[in-house]
Write an enzyme that holds these catalytic residues in place. Structure first.
Site, mmCIF file in Angstrom:
data_model
loop_
_atom_site.group_PDB
_atom_site.id
_atom_site.type_symbol
_atom_site.label_atom_id
_atom_site.label_comp_id
_atom_site.label_asym_id
_atom_site.label_seq_id
_atom_site.Cartn_x
_atom_site.Cartn_y
_atom_site.Cartn_z
ATOM 1 N N PRO A 148 1.859 59.527 5.436
ATOM 2 C CA PRO A 148 2.495 60.592 6.226
ATOM 3 C C PRO A 148 3.320 61.520 5.350
ATOM 4 O O PRO A 148 3.834 61.103 4.309
ATOM 5 C CB PRO A 148 3.402 59.823 7.194
ATOM 6 C CG PRO A 148 3.590 58.476 6.595
ATOM 7 C CD PRO A 148 2.416 58.202 5.712
ATOM 8 N N ASP A 149 3.422 62.798 5.754
ATOM 9 C CA ASP A 149 4.323 63.713 5.026
ATOM 10 C C ASP A 149 5.717 63.594 5.637
ATOM 11 O O ASP A 149 5.997 62.648 6.382
ATOM 12 C CB ASP A 149 3.768 65.148 5.042
ATOM 13 C CG ASP A 149 3.734 65.764 6.430
ATOM 14 O OD1 ASP A 149 4.188 65.109 7.395
ATOM 15 O OD2 ASP A 149 3.254 66.903 6.569
ATOM 16 N N PHE A 150 6.606 64.520 5.325
ATOM 17 C CA PHE A 150 7.955 64.480 5.892
ATOM 18 C C PHE A 150 8.052 65.246 7.215
ATOM 19 O O PHE A 150 8.561 64.735 8.199
ATOM 20 C CB PHE A 150 8.957 65.128 4.915
ATOM 21 C CG PHE A 150 9.507 64.199 3.875
ATOM 22 C CD1 PHE A 150 9.256 62.843 3.910
ATOM 23 C CD2 PHE A 150 10.306 64.687 2.849
ATOM 24 C CE1 PHE A 150 9.768 61.993 2.940
ATOM 25 C CE2 PHE A 150 10.834 63.854 1.874
ATOM 26 C CZ PHE A 150 10.557 62.508 1.922
ATOM 27 N N ARG A 151 7.591 66.515 7.194
ATOM 28 C CA ARG A 151 8.042 67.429 8.237
ATOM 29 C C ARG A 151 7.034 67.764 9.327
ATOM 30 O O ARG A 151 7.378 68.481 10.261
ATOM 31 C CB ARG A 151 8.547 68.732 7.584
ATOM 32 C CG ARG A 151 9.822 68.508 6.778
ATOM 33 C CD ARG A 151 10.321 69.770 6.107
ATOM 34 N NE ARG A 151 11.517 69.497 5.315
ATOM 35 C CZ ARG A 151 11.508 68.999 4.073
ATOM 36 N NH1 ARG A 151 10.351 68.711 3.483
ATOM 37 N NH2 ARG A 151 12.628 68.778 3.434
ATOM 38 N N ASN B 197 4.826 65.073 -5.096
ATOM 39 C CA ASN B 197 4.520 63.757 -4.537
ATOM 40 C C ASN B 197 4.923 62.627 -5.467
ATOM 41 O O ASN B 197 4.922 62.768 -6.688
ATOM 42 C CB ASN B 197 3.028 63.667 -4.204
ATOM 43 C CG ASN B 197 2.667 64.626 -3.089
ATOM 44 O OD1 ASN B 197 3.556 65.082 -2.372
ATOM 45 N ND2 ASN B 197 1.397 64.933 -2.942
ATOM 46 N N ASP C 297 3.420 59.600 -4.933
ATOM 47 C CA ASP C 297 2.407 58.582 -4.627
ATOM 48 C C ASP C 297 1.463 58.281 -5.793
ATOM 49 O O ASP C 297 0.598 57.398 -5.672
ATOM 50 C CB ASP C 297 1.589 59.003 -3.390
ATOM 51 C CG ASP C 297 0.956 60.391 -3.537
ATOM 52 O OD1 ASP C 297 0.647 60.796 -4.671
ATOM 53 O OD2 ASP C 297 0.766 61.067 -2.515
ATOM 54 N N HIS D 22 9.332 65.530 -8.632
ATOM 55 C CA HIS D 22 10.350 64.692 -7.988
ATOM 56 C C HIS D 22 10.261 63.243 -8.463
ATOM 57 O O HIS D 22 10.640 62.317 -7.747
ATOM 58 C CB HIS D 22 10.224 64.782 -6.465
ATOM 59 C CG HIS D 22 10.481 66.168 -5.950
ATOM 60 N ND1 HIS D 22 10.180 66.571 -4.672
ATOM 61 C CD2 HIS D 22 11.033 67.255 -6.559
ATOM 62 C CE1 HIS D 22 10.519 67.841 -4.520
ATOM 63 N NE2 HIS D 22 11.031 68.285 -5.641
ATOM 64 N N SER E 26 5.675 72.323 2.642
ATOM 65 C CA SER E 26 6.458 73.219 3.515
ATOM 66 C C SER E 26 7.345 74.140 2.679
ATOM 67 O O SER E 26 7.995 75.020 3.220
ATOM 68 C CB SER E 26 7.322 72.387 4.465
ATOM 69 O OG SER E 26 8.217 71.588 3.717
HETATM 70 P P1 CNA Z 1 6.696 68.304 3.897
HETATM 71 O O1 CNA Z 1 7.962 69.032 3.990
HETATM 72 O O2 CNA Z 1 6.476 67.142 4.802
HETATM 73 O O3 CNA Z 1 5.535 69.399 4.164
HETATM 74 C C1 CNA Z 1 4.182 69.066 4.228
HETATM 75 C C2 CNA Z 1 3.406 70.349 4.459
HETATM 76 O O4 CNA Z 1 2.036 70.074 4.365
HETATM 77 C C3 CNA Z 1 3.648 70.994 5.816
HETATM 78 O O5 CNA Z 1 3.675 72.395 5.657
HETATM 79 C C4 CNA Z 1 2.409 70.580 6.631
HETATM 80 O O6 CNA Z 1 2.058 71.522 7.611
HETATM 81 C C5 CNA Z 1 1.365 70.527 5.549
HETATM 82 N N1 CNA Z 1 0.299 69.566 5.792
HETATM 83 C C6 CNA Z 1 0.404 68.246 6.096
HETATM 84 N N2 CNA Z 1 -0.805 67.666 6.134
HETATM 85 C C7 CNA Z 1 -1.698 68.647 5.854
HETATM 86 C C8 CNA Z 1 -3.108 68.690 5.738
HETATM 87 N N3 CNA Z 1 -3.867 67.595 5.887
HETATM 88 N N4 CNA Z 1 -3.698 69.868 5.475
HETATM 89 C C9 CNA Z 1 -2.943 71.009 5.309
HETATM 90 N N5 CNA Z 1 -1.611 71.031 5.387
HETATM 91 C C10 CNA Z 1 -1.005 69.859 5.651
HETATM 92 O O7 CNA Z 1 6.395 67.806 2.414
HETATM 93 P P2 CNA Z 1 6.706 68.546 1.034
HETATM 94 O O8 CNA Z 1 5.825 67.932 0.042
HETATM 95 O O9 CNA Z 1 6.702 70.011 1.198
HETATM 96 O O10 CNA Z 1 8.209 68.103 0.774
HETATM 97 C C11 CNA Z 1 8.629 67.621 -0.431
HETATM 98 C C12 CNA Z 1 9.048 66.152 -0.382
HETATM 99 C C13 CNA Z 1 8.100 65.297 0.400
HETATM 100 C C14 CNA Z 1 8.985 65.589 -1.759
HETATM 101 O O11 CNA Z 1 10.264 65.299 -2.208
HETATM 102 C C15 CNA Z 1 8.103 64.345 -1.702
HETATM 103 O O12 CNA Z 1 8.554 63.319 -2.532
HETATM 104 C C16 CNA Z 1 8.119 63.951 -0.283
HETATM 105 N N6 CNA Z 1 7.009 63.115 0.204
HETATM 106 C C17 CNA Z 1 6.004 62.711 -0.615
HETATM 107 C C18 CNA Z 1 4.969 61.913 -0.110
HETATM 108 C C19 CNA Z 1 3.872 61.489 -1.035
HETATM 109 O O13 CNA Z 1 4.113 61.275 -2.217
HETATM 110 N N7 CNA Z 1 2.634 61.364 -0.546
HETATM 111 C C20 CNA Z 1 4.963 61.543 1.239
HETATM 112 C C21 CNA Z 1 6.024 61.953 2.055
HETATM 113 C C22 CNA Z 1 7.028 62.746 1.541
#
Ligand code: CNA
Length: 331
Positions: A67-70, A141, A143, A160, A236
């Site tokens: 999952p993402d954050f937002r 990321n 991950d 990060h 985001s």
């Molecule tokens: P965020 O703020 O959660 O934004 C994610 C963005 O991606 C949003 O604009 C969504 O609309 C978009 N999105 C999500 N899924 C899809 C998809 N399948 N196709 C197209 N668009 C999509 O996350 P950010 O990365 O912007 O924020 C930075 C944080 C999140 C960092 O500090 C990370 O460490 C942190 N994070 C990382 C992971 C990971 O490593 N996989 C997971 C969760 C959070």
């Protein structure tokens, strides 16, 4: 510079470079023959594009199951009731972590690298890097899927930090611990503690209020002026200083965003004031910003198709996933 979730506009406005101020008064030459994904593909094929920079976020890994954050309802920020936090950001604030590390480690258990496979986006970046046109892949990321996808280490910047190392947070101690030991502690539902001083051991992913990784600012200053195509995806653009980096490429450099939402776009008030900080998608004077609205996987498959690389990408994913499956079943 420290990582923060501060008001985006203030940050962007204050980080406006002289090149961007110039741009507001005098629009530079358009490089793309068309402001579209097709135009980007033709530009890459032209051979004039040799220093592509990627800036990616959690959205490129959601199709792997992370999952993402937002994102509303599926993002981690909407699923945090069980952690009993005053607000979701607290989980990643270093001061809060020092007092109450349990929510972070509980979350980390579900995010830990090793159980997920890279997505088509990761493999697209690898494939493009093998064509020798990728200058760097800046990822937010933690991950490690970029590494698992087989991208060369020197091309990846984990802006990060990540989980591959961990350190004791004791001031005088700062002993380093390896990934496996920390992982075992976390999976045994224990807070990892330092053998020397007893302080908590934290994986080396950057929290709000912590410094960016060593050498990060210098590399950004060296790389971004050379960038001749910026590809941003799955983010985001809410975390600074990462978000403001989209403004560091030269004023002529085309920028492509592949995302579910229009992130990082210029604020109308700022636009009115004559600045050009942020993506300029909605305006008639846009000469370089392309937005692909859709999933990251679809966007990169489409770009691969336009470039004539689709079969190669599909084959690469198949082969690499088979290798990962084989390695997992032999463990
Ligand atoms: P965020 O703020 O959660 O934004 C994610 C963005 O991606 C949003 O604009 C969504 O609309 C978009 N999105 C999500 N899924 C899809 C998809 N399948 N196709 C197209 N668009 C999509 O996350 P950010 O990365 O912007 O924020 C930075 C944080 C999140 C960092 O500090 C990370 O460490 C942190 N994070 C990382 C992971 C990971 O490593 N996989 C997971 C969760 C959070």
């Amino acid at each position: 510079m420290k990582m923060s979730d501060l008001d985006e506009l203030t940050q962007r406005f204050s980080s406006q470079s002289s090149a961007e101020k110039f741009e507001a008064a005098d629009t530079p030459q358009q490089v793309l023959d068309e402001i579209s994904l097709e135009g980007v593909a033709r530009y890459i094929q032209s051979g004039n594009c040799k220093n592509v920079i990627f800036m990616t976020g959690a959205g490129i890994s959601t199709s792997a199951g992370l999952p993402d954050f937002r994102t509303k309802t599926t993002g981690l920020y909407d699923q945090l009731e069980e952690y009993e936090l005053p607000n979701p950001q607290r989980m990643f604030e270093i001061r809060y972590f020092m007092e109450r590390p349990e929510p972070f480690f509980k979350l980390v258990k579900s995010l830990y690298p090793g159980d997920y496979k890279p997505t088509p986006c990761h493999y697209f970046i690898r494939l493009m890097s093998e064509k020798n046109v990728v200058l760097r892949n800046y990822t937010q990321n933690i991950d490690t899927l970029d590494k698992i996808a087989g991208m060369k280490d020197e091309l990846i910047v984990e802006a990060h930090g990540g989980f591959s190392t961990a350190h004791c947070i004791g001031k005088e101690c700062y002993t380093e611990y390896g990934q496996k030991w920390v992982r075992d502690e976390i999976f045994a539902d224990r807070i990892p503690k330092c053998n020397n001083c007893g302080a908590i051991i934290k994986p080396d992913c950057a929290f709000f209020g912590e410094d960016m990784p060593k050498g990060f600012d210098k590399l950004v200053e060296e790389d971004f002026p050379k960038c001749d195509l910026l590809i941003v995806s799955g983010t985001s653009l809410m975390v600074q200083p990462f978000a403001a980096m989209i403004n560091k490429v030269p004023a002529t450099t085309p920028r492509l965003l592949i995302n579910y939402e229009l992130s990082g776009k210029i604020d109308p008030l700022m636009k009115f004031m004559g600045t050009s900080v942020g993506f300029n998608f909605d305006y008639a004077d846009n000469y370089r910003d392309v937005f692909y609205l859709g999933s990251c996987d679809d966007g990169f498959y489409k770009l691969a198709e336009l470039l004539g690389w689709k079969d190669e990408l599909v084959q690469l994913i198949k082969t690499e996933h088979q290798k990962l499956d084989a390695a997992a079943s032999s463990n």
